[in-house]
Design a protein around this motif. Structure first.
Motif: not given
Length: 295
Positions: A176-190
């Motif tokens: 959950a932690a890995v996916l959360f931070f992966s998602y947050t970085f991905f979403r913010q860059y996009i």
């Protein structure tokens, strides 16, 4: 409240921004409805635990695409869908984002349509961004689905008693932690890439990444607040639909009302979110330029 007030101020200056969010929310809500209907239908044939079902579905997808003829058809359908979505969204984004950018910059309306001017200036650029974004989103979804498999298997074994429950808890937290931070970085860059592409003619992703990285933690809590709002509403929406379906009191009128409520709510939230992204990008960009000038 400052985020909401800023969004209301921008929308008051350019009400046409609501067109974009209304279209987006309608597409999202219709997709949600059909996906939820499909999921409810699958639960009627449930034979194992949710984790068994998840692994079985992934295995079914893998077996399906491993057949060359089927894989070619799926890839062709996906390519056509991605191109069509990129073109349609490129048309909408180029016009609406130009309108919103002018509002954020405090520009007065000039003669002619800001929407048409945006299409002329940014249409091809938005198509390119949409292609990259959709492909990146598909890759991220595949990555997330694969990343969940080990945790799903371990949790399922923990529930059945064949494995220590602590292992399932620990692996679930890590996943959950890995996916959360992966998602947050991905979403913010996009999301920062789009206003950056409106402001800058070249190197817009590089600049968006730099600005996002320098303000990541200060923006994270605000983005998470939007996530929590949408997730809580979707939970209530799903519970309402499933409860009505289980009690067999669903009718066309009730379904329509629920879909309309979903569209209206998401239109408002998406409008606030998009305004927040553009206004935040401007502020963060101005701060970045000021710091760079001082150095």
């Amino acid at each position: 409240m400052g985020i909401v007030n800023k969004a209301v101020h921008l929308i008051a200056k350019r009400p046409a921004v609501l067109l974009l969010t209304a279209l987006l929310s309608t597409v999202v809500c219709v997709f949600e409805y059909f996906f939820m209907t499909l999921f409810y239908g699958l639960t009627m044939f449930k034979t194992g635990s949710p984790f068994d079902d998840y692994v079985n579905i992934i295995q079914f997808v893998i077996n399906t695409i491993s057949v060359p003829e089927t894989a070619v058809k799926i890839i062709l359908a996906l390519v056509i869908a991605v191109l069509a979505a990129s073109l349609i969204l490129g048309l909408i984004f180029s016009g609406c984002f130009n309108i919103l950018y002018n509002a954020v910059e405090g520009k007065e309306k000039k003669a002619g349509s800001e929407f048409v001017q945006g299409i002329k200036k940014y249409f091809l650029r938005m198509i390119s961004l949409n292609l990259w974004t959709i492909c990146a989103f598909v890759i991220f979804i595949i990555y997330a689905l694969i990343a969940i498999i080990p945790a799903a298997i371990v949790v399922d074994n923990s529930i059945s008693g064949s494995m220590n429950p602590l292992a399932g808890i620990v692996l679930s937290i890590i996943t959950a932690a890995v996916l959360f931070f992966s998602y947050t970085f991905f979403r913010q860059y996009i999301v920062f890439w789009y206003p950056s592409a409106i402001v800058h003619d070249k190197n817009h992703f590089k600049l968006a990444k730099k600005i996002s990285d320098s303000n990541f933690w200060s923006l994270l809590s605000k983005f998470v607040a939007f996530d929590i709002t949408l997730v809580l509403f979707d939970i209530l929406y799903i519970i309402a639909n499933f409860t009505l379906a289980n009690t067999q009191v669903v009718s066309g009128t009730i379904n329509t009302i629920l879909i309309v409520v979903n569209i209206v709510f998401k239109t408002i939230v998406f409008a606030i979110l998009i305004c927040f992204v553009f206004s935040s990008f401007k502020k963060c960009s101005d701060d970045y330029k000021q710091k760079k000038a001082i150095r």
